[in-house]
Write a protein that holds these residues in place. Structure first.
Motif, mmCIF file in Angstrom:
data_model
loop_
_atom_site.group_PDB
_atom_site.id
_atom_site.type_symbol
_atom_site.label_atom_id
_atom_site.label_comp_id
_atom_site.label_asym_id
_atom_site.label_seq_id
_atom_site.Cartn_x
_atom_site.Cartn_y
_atom_site.Cartn_z
ATOM 1 N N VAL A 126 0.849 -1.204 0.000
ATOM 2 C CA VAL A 126 0.000 0.000 0.000
ATOM 3 C C VAL A 126 0.878 1.245 0.000
ATOM 4 N N TYR A 127 1.928 1.221 0.813
ATOM 5 C CA TYR A 127 2.842 2.366 0.875
ATOM 6 C C TYR A 127 3.455 2.644 -0.496
ATOM 7 N N HIS A 128 3.982 1.602 -1.145
ATOM 8 C CA HIS A 128 4.689 1.805 -2.408
ATOM 9 C C HIS A 128 3.751 2.188 -3.549
ATOM 10 N N VAL A 129 2.587 1.557 -3.630
ATOM 11 C CA VAL A 129 1.657 1.880 -4.715
ATOM 12 C C VAL A 129 1.137 3.298 -4.576
ATOM 13 N N THR A 130 0.703 3.678 -3.358
ATOM 14 C CA THR A 130 0.179 5.038 -3.180
ATOM 15 C C THR A 130 1.269 6.078 -3.391
ATOM 16 N N GLU A 131 2.517 5.742 -3.045
ATOM 17 C CA GLU A 131 3.613 6.674 -3.295
ATOM 18 C C GLU A 131 3.771 6.923 -4.793
ATOM 19 N N ARG A 132 3.669 5.875 -5.601
ATOM 20 C CA ARG A 132 3.775 6.026 -7.055
ATOM 21 C C ARG A 132 2.593 6.837 -7.600
ATOM 22 N N MET A 133 1.412 6.555 -7.078
ATOM 23 C CA MET A 133 0.230 7.290 -7.526
ATOM 24 C C MET A 133 0.333 8.771 -7.163
ATOM 25 N N ARG A 134 0.857 9.045 -5.979
ATOM 26 C CA ARG A 134 1.020 10.434 -5.555
ATOM 27 C C ARG A 134 2.031 11.157 -6.430
ATOM 28 N N ALA B 106 -7.637 9.304 -2.291
ATOM 29 C CA ALA B 106 -7.926 9.818 -0.950
ATOM 30 C C ALA B 106 -8.388 8.675 -0.049
ATOM 31 N N TYR B 107 -9.288 7.837 -0.551
ATOM 32 C CA TYR B 107 -9.766 6.696 0.226
ATOM 33 C C TYR B 107 -8.602 5.774 0.593
ATOM 34 N N SER B 108 -7.759 5.453 -0.390
ATOM 35 C CA SER B 108 -6.629 4.553 -0.137
ATOM 36 C C SER B 108 -5.682 5.142 0.896
ATOM 37 N N GLN B 109 -5.452 6.448 0.825
ATOM 38 C CA GLN B 109 -4.544 7.088 1.766
ATOM 39 C C GLN B 109 -5.114 7.125 3.176
ATOM 40 N N VAL B 110 -6.438 7.326 3.289
ATOM 41 C CA VAL B 110 -7.061 7.302 4.609
ATOM 42 C C VAL B 110 -6.937 5.913 5.222
ATOM 43 N N ARG B 111 -7.160 4.876 4.414
ATOM 44 C CA ARG B 111 -7.032 3.517 4.925
ATOM 45 C C ARG B 111 -5.582 3.219 5.321
ATOM 46 N N PHE B 112 -4.642 3.745 4.531
ATOM 47 C CA PHE B 112 -3.237 3.561 4.878
ATOM 48 C C PHE B 112 -2.901 4.298 6.174
ATOM 49 N N LEU B 113 -3.463 5.504 6.358
ATOM 50 C CA LEU B 113 -3.216 6.266 7.579
ATOM 51 C C LEU B 113 -3.717 5.495 8.802
ATOM 52 N N GLU C 56 3.637 12.019 7.071
ATOM 53 C CA GLU C 56 3.665 12.209 5.623
ATOM 54 C C GLU C 56 2.264 12.105 5.022
ATOM 55 N N THR C 57 1.508 11.113 5.450
ATOM 56 C CA THR C 57 0.178 10.884 4.884
ATOM 57 C C THR C 57 -0.803 11.956 5.334
ATOM 58 N N THR C 58 -0.684 12.377 6.584
ATOM 59 C CA THR C 58 -1.544 13.459 7.084
ATOM 60 C C THR C 58 -1.337 14.724 6.261
#
Length: 316
Positions: free
Chosen positions: A174-182, A212-219, A233-235
């Motif tokens: 989740v960390y790596h995929v969302t980082e690429r998407m960001r 946004a949904y994915s990042q909230v779940r990751f947070l 970082e996510t906040t």
């Protein structure tokens, strides 16, 4: 899944159409895309090809999302639509069991198709019991995360697919995929930061609500793991995530984060009160049909949100 139904010539024709339709100058393209004048003219005249990176940068400068480009191709080549529709219909006939899901997974490296996979997952949700759903979604999560980690550019379908599977994906993935998407969204921001109406269209098409949904779940998972760097970082990212159509978005995201902070500090009363205020705000400011993206973050009840925060499914 249909393989390579669109030819490079079809895509080139659509690029030329959008350059003319949006009155994009060659000088502006050359200024922002790493390509020589002669190479660009060769490509536009059908005498050569460009790399995938150059092609996607062309789309960014023109202000066209991949989804818009595909739609243009399908409009000009309706014969492709019947092939695509037939492909999608095959999904309904798939027997939803472990063996068939593993067979689909074995084709992902060659046949990654986000829209196909979204339809497959929606069928799983619609037709199976919760424990059966979980078994198949857990099988899909890791190989799909691998496919997403190989992408440099994302369409809305990629964001939507990942948001469907985020709770079944490992914390690290989740960390790596969302980082690429960001990073992808950040590149788009730099290119179109002064793009006016193009700016709005890009954001509406790139599935900001899904990331946004994915990042909230990751947070939530970061809080559970006490990963302070990821929390910080996510906040920051969530409070700065651009949804320009709603001026109160930044305030909304801050309150979602505050609810999590209160829940993890055992201030149950404060968390519940803030949830109720935010729930009232959504109902007051948005008609029901426009609440979906925000409701997916707030959830339909306080107890559901607290459960997701403290007992989420993202694995270690």
């Amino acid at each position: 899944m249909t393989i390579s139904v669109m030819s490079s010539e079809m895509l080139r024709e659509s690029v030329i159409y959008f350059i003319k339709e949006r009155d994009i100058s060659i000088s502006n393209i050359l200024k922002n895309v790493d390509i020589s004048r002669s190479r660009l003219y060769d490509y536009l005249q059908g005498h050569g090809r460009v790399s995938a990176t150059t092609f996607m940068n062309l789309l960014l400068i023109i202000g066209v999302t991949p989804d818009e480009l595909w739609l243009r191709v399908y409009t000009e080549h309706p014969e492709l639509v019947s092939e695509s529709v037939a492909d999608r219909q095959k999904i309904d006939a798939i027997d939803l069991n472990v063996a068939n899901i593993k067979a689909i997974i074995s084709t992902l490296k060659k046949n990654y198709d986000a829209v196909f996979l979204i339809k497959l997952i929606e069928n799983i949700h619609a037709n199976l019991k919760q424990d059966e759903q979980q078994e198949l979604l857990c099988l899909l999560a890791q190989p799909i995360a691998n496919s997403l980690n190989a992408l440099e550019f994302f369409a809305e379908a990629d964001y939507k697919l990942f948001h469907y599977l985020v709770d079944y994906t490992s914390y690290e993935d989740v960390y790596h995929v969302t980082e690429r998407m960001r990073r992808h969204i950040d590149r788009i921001m730099k290119v179109i930061e002064n793009g006016g109406t193009i700016h709005e269209r890009i954001y509406s098409n790139y599935g900001i609500q899904y990331i946004a949904y994915s990042q909230v779940r990751f947070l939530m998972a970061a809080y559970r793991k006490h990963d302070l760097n990821a929390i910080k970082e996510t906040t920051y990212y969530l409070t700065d995530l651009p949804i320009h159509k709603l001026d109160w978005h930044r305030s909304f995201m801050k309150k979602i984060i505050q609810i999590m902070q209160l829940a993890f500090s055992d201030d149950e009363e404060g968390a519940k009160l803030l949830w109720q205020k935010l729930d009232y705000t959504i109902n007051f400011m948005l008609p029901l049909k426009e609440q979906c993206a925000y409701r997916s973050l707030l959830t339909n009840s306080y107890d559901d949100m607290i459960y997701q925060t403290r007992c989420g499914a993202i694995s270690g």
